[in-house]
Design an enzyme around this catalytic site. Structure first.
Site, PDB file in Angstrom:
ATOM      1  N   TYR A 126     -25.791  30.635  22.423  1.00 63.65           N
ATOM      2  CA  TYR A 126     -24.838  31.005  23.392  1.00 63.65           C
ATOM      3  C   TYR A 126     -25.625  30.799  24.984  1.00 63.65           C
ATOM      4  CZ  TYR A 126     -22.305  33.313  19.599  1.00 63.65           C
ATOM      5  OH  TYR A 126     -21.539  33.648  18.379  1.00 63.65           O
ATOM      6  N   HIS A 151     -26.783  31.558  11.764  1.00 62.36           N
ATOM      7  CA  HIS A 151     -25.944  31.276  12.576  1.00 62.36           C
ATOM      8  C   HIS A 151     -25.124  29.951  11.943  1.00 62.36           C
ATOM      9  CE1 HIS A 151     -24.162  31.076  17.060  1.00 62.36           C
ATOM     10  NE2 HIS A 151     -23.297  31.198  16.267  1.00 62.36           N
TER      11      HIS A 151
END
Ligand code: NAD
Length: 323
Positions: free
Chosen positions: A56, A119
């Site tokens: 992110y 992820h």
């Protein structure tokens, strides 16, 4: 605030969780000071589950969250991820995962995370995820740098196959249970219940589609889904309701999901989302939303390697064998 048990981890997590991807400016440029205030506001109101990733903002969100959590680390259950580092940069190798956790801990200014997740495993190889990456995460757990381990993905198929073949403590699913789509309950929730896997539901606003501002430019949903989202926004307006609040409330009503992660980077949205805890959706509005969504209900887009996708018609068992 209501707290629920996150599956076999036994962790007591707030039903409203803080998604930290907006802190990395994933949706728009945000003010770092506002981000810190959003984190503090959430903690002060009982939010204890925070989710972030090195991906992110390409490490920006972890850095900002680390700053915001200084002096408050003991008040939160902190989840981060590993294996994804850019839009098209994935590395689920053992060496990279060992380095990744150390880098995340430095950015987050802590000596451990409570949950470490692989992820977006749909971009990886089934065998590497099960035989290399998850055992590496268990080693990291033994070292004390992570308390529990989990997986995340968009396609439900790969989550199911991996959770059936290996031991995972949690699953984070996103954009599969909200006003636009509910196939999580057909394809994943029963397995999680059976195996006592902690289920985290992310993106209750369908990554911005269910907001007044609308979807960000990068949103991968087909246009027809975005148009369906606008019809939901209009239905909410007709009832004098805030579409984001209604969407979040709908997700919070799920009976098994332990925590619903909504992305936040400013105190204003944080306070609105906290108020949702005391709100109910009028049945007449719910009926109008169902009509607005009906033509595009449960439409999902492709993500990751075709073999790992829900859009690949190959039966699940054959997929596991092929992978
Ligand atoms: P989301 O559906 O939560 O939407 C976030 C957007 O909505 C942001 O632009 C935010 O500013 C805005 N918003 C939040 N509250 C609002 C309100 N009350 N009114 C209007 N706008 C509001 O999408 P998300 O952020 O992608 O998902 C939540 C979190 O879940 C992420 O931050 C991340 O932590 C996690 N997540 C993980 C994965 C993964 O692991 N693969 C994928 C998606 C999301």
């Amino acid at each position: 605030m209501e707290y629920r048990t996150l599956g076999k981890t036994g962790l007591q997590v707030s039903i409203l969780g803080f998604g930290a991807s907006p802190l990395g400016d994933e949706f728009r440029k945000t003010d770092p000071a506002e981000g810190v205030r959003a984190v503090h506001c959430a903690i002060d109101h009982g939010v204890n589950f925070f989710d972030v990733s090195p991906y992110y903002g390409r490490t920006l969100a972890e850095m900002r969250l680390g700053i915001a959590l200084e002096g408050r680390r003991d008040k939160v259950i902190l989840a981060t991820k590993c294996g994804r580092y850019d839009a098209a940069r994935f590395d689920f190798s053992v060496d990279r995962l060992y380095r990744s956790i150390d880098e995340s801990l430095a950015r987050l200014r802590t000596d451990h995370v409570d949950l470490l997740q692989l992820h977006d495993i749909e971009f990886g190889d089934f065998r590497q995820i099960v035989e290399e990456a998850l055992p590496a995460l268990r080693k990291i757990q033994q070292s004390g740098k992570a308390r529990y381990v989990g997986i995340t993905a968009l396609p439900l198929k790969i989550l199911r196959v991996v959770a059936s073949a290996a031991d995972v403590d949690t699953i984070l699913s996103y954009c599969r249970y909200n006003l636009m789509i509910t196939d999580l309950d057909d394809l994943l929730t029963p397995l999680c219940q059976e195996r006592n896997i902690g289920l985290i539901n992310a993106s209750p606003l369908h990554m911005g589609i269910l907001t007044e501002r609308g979807a960000p430019a990068w949103h991968p949903a087909p246009q027809q889904v975005k148009d369906g989202g606008r019809r939901v926004v209009e239905a909410c307006r007709r009832h004098g309701a805030d579409v984001s609040a209604v969407s979040l409330r709908y997700c919070l009503n799920h009976p098994y999901v332990a925590t619903t992660l909504v992305g936040m980077a400013d105190p204003e949205h944080t306070l609105i989302n906290l108020k949702v805890l005391d709100m109910e959706i009028p049945p007449a509005l719910m009926a109008e939303i169902a009509l607005a969504v009906a033509p595009v209900k449960d439409i999902i887009w492709a993500s990751g390697n075709p073999i790992n996708n829900d859009c690949d018609a190959t039966p699940l068992t054959a997929q596991a064998g092929r992978a």
